[in-house]
Motif scaffolding. Structure first.
Motif, PDB file in Angstrom:
ATOM      1  N   SER A 180      32.698  43.627   0.625  1.00  0.00           N
ATOM      2  CA  SER A 180      31.809  42.682   1.204  1.00  0.00           C
ATOM      3  C   SER A 180      30.985  43.076   1.964  1.00  0.00           C
ATOM      4  CB  SER A 180      32.531  41.524   1.414  1.00  0.00           C
ATOM      5  OG  SER A 180      33.194  40.837   0.512  1.00  0.00           O
ATOM      6  N   ALA A 231      28.511  45.834   0.522  1.00  0.00           N
ATOM      7  CA  ALA A 231      27.408  45.156  -0.503  1.00  0.00           C
ATOM      8  C   ALA A 231      26.419  44.568   0.543  1.00  0.00           C
ATOM      9  CB  ALA A 231      28.037  44.048  -1.120  1.00  0.00           C
ATOM     10  N   SER A 251      25.419  43.676  -4.966  1.00  0.00           N
ATOM     11  CA  SER A 251      26.425  42.479  -4.867  1.00  0.00           C
ATOM     12  C   SER A 251      27.924  43.493  -4.784  1.00  0.00           C
ATOM     13  CB  SER A 251      26.125  42.209  -6.458  1.00  0.00           C
ATOM     14  OG  SER A 251      26.551  42.963  -7.369  1.00  0.00           O
ATOM     15  N   LYS A 252      28.720  42.468  -4.537  1.00  0.00           N
ATOM     16  CA  LYS A 252      29.925  42.923  -4.228  1.00  0.00           C
ATOM     17  C   LYS A 252      30.624  43.619  -5.375  1.00  0.00           C
ATOM     18  CE  LYS A 252      34.690  41.393  -2.884  1.00  0.00           C
ATOM     19  NZ  LYS A 252      35.546  40.143  -2.825  1.00  0.00           N
TER      20      LYS A 252
END
Length: 160
Positions: free
Chosen positions: A17, A20, A26-27
């Protein structure tokens, strides 16, 4: 080189996370890039940087210079891989210069490391000689300074 690899190469261990957020991905994209790095064997694992001065287990580390006889059709590789398989071996490097391999070993005591060298490492056919250097204190570990006294944290004086 992918973005995640570049971020990892800079040093800090971040979770997916955090990566990202930093990269604007995005993760899921970060997870895909991590999987690709693992598949290509560019990312072999995560290694924390530990402060040996704060380690209660008191593991002893030694750098061992090893001279070996190269094998026909295998050179140094077969022996280096055999030595690398020992649990006591943290790292093994082919070197240029006065010896062939630099082997970093850890053990619970000086005696355990010395026994490993004398009973297991030096008895391997093709090992010509070893020289063991015990690591007494770490001042810098994997790019991190270890416990500088307060007076040393200031900028170093410039000398002519």
């Amino acid at each position: 080189m992918n973005e995640v690899f570049k971020l990892l190469a800079e040093g800090e261990r971040l979770n997916e996370s955090q990566m990202a957020e930093i990269l604007g991905l995005s993760k899921e994209e970060v997870e895909l890039q991590l999987a690709a790095l693992k598949e290509k064997e560019l990312l072999l694992g995560w290694i924390p940087v530990l402060n040996p001065e704060k380690d209660d287990s008191l593991m002893v580390r030694a750098a061992i210079e090893v001279k070996i006889s190269p094998e026909r059709d295998g050179g140094f590789n077969r022996l280096a891989q055999r030595i690398s398989r020992f649990d006591e071996v943290e790292s093994c490097y082919l070197m240029s210069g006065g010896y062939d391999l630099l082997v970093v070993v850890k053990g619970s005591s000086l005696h355990k490391v010395a026994s490993f060298v004398s009973e297991r490492l030096s008895t391997i056919e093709g090992v010509l000689s070893t020289a063991t250097h015990f690591m007494l204190r770490a001042y810098k570990e994997q790019g991190y300074l270890i416990e500088q006294p307060a007076e040393d944290k200031a900028r170093l004086d410039v000398t002519p």
